[in-house]
Design a protein around this motif. Structure first.
Motif, mmCIF file in Angstrom:
data_model
loop_
_atom_site.group_PDB
_atom_site.id
_atom_site.type_symbol
_atom_site.label_atom_id
_atom_site.label_comp_id
_atom_site.label_asym_id
_atom_site.label_seq_id
_atom_site.Cartn_x
_atom_site.Cartn_y
_atom_site.Cartn_z
ATOM 1 N N SER A 132 46.949 16.997 2.265
ATOM 2 C CA SER A 132 46.216 18.219 1.910
ATOM 3 C C SER A 132 46.962 19.019 0.855
ATOM 4 N N HIS A 133 46.251 19.972 0.287
ATOM 5 C CA HIS A 133 46.904 21.087 -0.374
ATOM 6 C C HIS A 133 47.583 21.917 0.719
ATOM 7 N N GLY A 134 48.812 22.330 0.499
ATOM 8 C CA GLY A 134 49.465 23.275 1.398
ATOM 9 C C GLY A 134 49.594 22.766 2.826
ATOM 10 N N PRO A 135 49.583 23.688 3.780
ATOM 11 C CA PRO A 135 49.979 23.350 5.156
ATOM 12 C C PRO A 135 48.882 22.741 6.019
ATOM 13 N N MET A 136 47.680 22.561 5.487
ATOM 14 C CA MET A 136 46.569 22.124 6.345
ATOM 15 C C MET A 136 46.854 20.810 7.070
ATOM 16 N N ALA B 164 49.226 21.115 9.971
ATOM 17 C CA ALA B 164 48.677 21.966 11.025
ATOM 18 C C ALA B 164 47.571 21.253 11.796
ATOM 19 N N VAL B 165 46.739 20.482 11.104
ATOM 20 C CA VAL B 165 45.675 19.755 11.795
ATOM 21 C C VAL B 165 46.284 18.727 12.749
ATOM 22 N N SER C 27 49.176 18.967 14.190
ATOM 23 C CA SER C 27 49.734 19.745 15.298
ATOM 24 C C SER C 27 48.629 20.214 16.257
ATOM 25 N N PHE D 192 50.725 19.079 -0.302
ATOM 26 C CA PHE D 192 51.135 19.322 -1.688
ATOM 27 C C PHE D 192 51.430 20.810 -1.806
ATOM 28 N N LEU E 179 41.899 13.108 3.985
ATOM 29 C CA LEU E 179 42.217 14.013 2.870
ATOM 30 C C LEU E 179 41.437 15.302 2.969
ATOM 31 N N ASP E 180 42.037 16.396 2.532
ATOM 32 C CA ASP E 180 41.379 17.698 2.673
ATOM 33 C C ASP E 180 40.086 17.818 1.886
ATOM 34 N N LEU F 185 38.493 16.043 5.726
ATOM 35 C CA LEU F 185 39.236 16.095 6.994
ATOM 36 C C LEU F 185 38.856 17.263 7.909
#
Lengths: 145, 145
Positions: free
Chosen positions: A21-25, A28-29, A31, A48, A76-77, A104
């Protein structure tokens, strides 16, 4: 950059799940999914990050695919973003076969976990996409008497 | 628990976007969406954390809906989970109208941001669900020559 697989034992007998993903997604998903189904083996999440070079991000994706067993499913996001474009570029160069679904969501990840021991990568990607779509439900009417 | 809205100015003229999930997914998706479209006004993300009581989580949702303008669209990680069940319970008790779509993904959030200034809540929820579904795409064939 640092090692991204230290915490995971890689089992050779089940396909990997790679979340990008871009960033923390992505992380976190993964988790959040683990809160529901428990610890997920052979799963790696890579975001990323702002300020990161595409080359560095790309190297992490390549490392993950090389480390995971054959038949990794990549979630992928969003289609057309940097994670998606980098994956396509990398996959075309690698010999290891993988499968990928954009857009995603959490139900798709949980479906991937539950089906990957019995489905081939091709079937798995198709089923994840269906489940992800069917799990998008407008429940607005349930909010009213 | 602490205040969850300190960082956001609430604009009265646009509907809120409320993201709810198990664990860190909701906050991370918001953060990832902001990497793509820039800062998002009137958006709040709340995760149901391990060890948190449902009452505490529920109070945070209620506070968010009360604080956000009329017509909030709620995006939920998965149908039937605690965030979803709590929202339904709360919404049936509140006078403020809101709308909700389960199966949260990044394209749905970006669509919500881009359409909420021109769509009613009802139209917005329907369109977010469509966009979220259409954005789930199996791109496995693009990974092969």
């Amino acid at each position: 950059m640092g090692p991204i697989f230290d915490k995971k034992k890689i089992r050779p007998d089940i396909p990997g799940i790679l979340l990008l993903s871009h960033g923390p997604m992505a992380a976190a998903v993964l988790s959040s999914a683990e809160m529901i189904v428990g610890e997920i083996d052979n799963a790696v999440a890579i975001g990323f990050e702002i300020g990161q070079s595409e080359a560095e991000f790309s190297a992490m994706i390549r490392e993950a695919i090389e480390m995971l067993p054959e038949g990794t499913v990549v979630l992928l996001d969003i289609q057309g973003g940097t994670p998606c474009n980098q994956l396509v570029y990398i996959a075309l160069q690698m010999k290891k076969e993988c499968w990928a679904v954009c857009g995603l969501n959490l139900p798709a990840v949980i479906e991937a976990v539950s089906l990957r021991e019995t489905c081939s990568g091709k079937e798995l990607a198709a089923q994840i996409a269906r489940t992800g779509q069917e799990a998008i439900v407008n429940i607005s009417e349930k909010l009213r008497k």
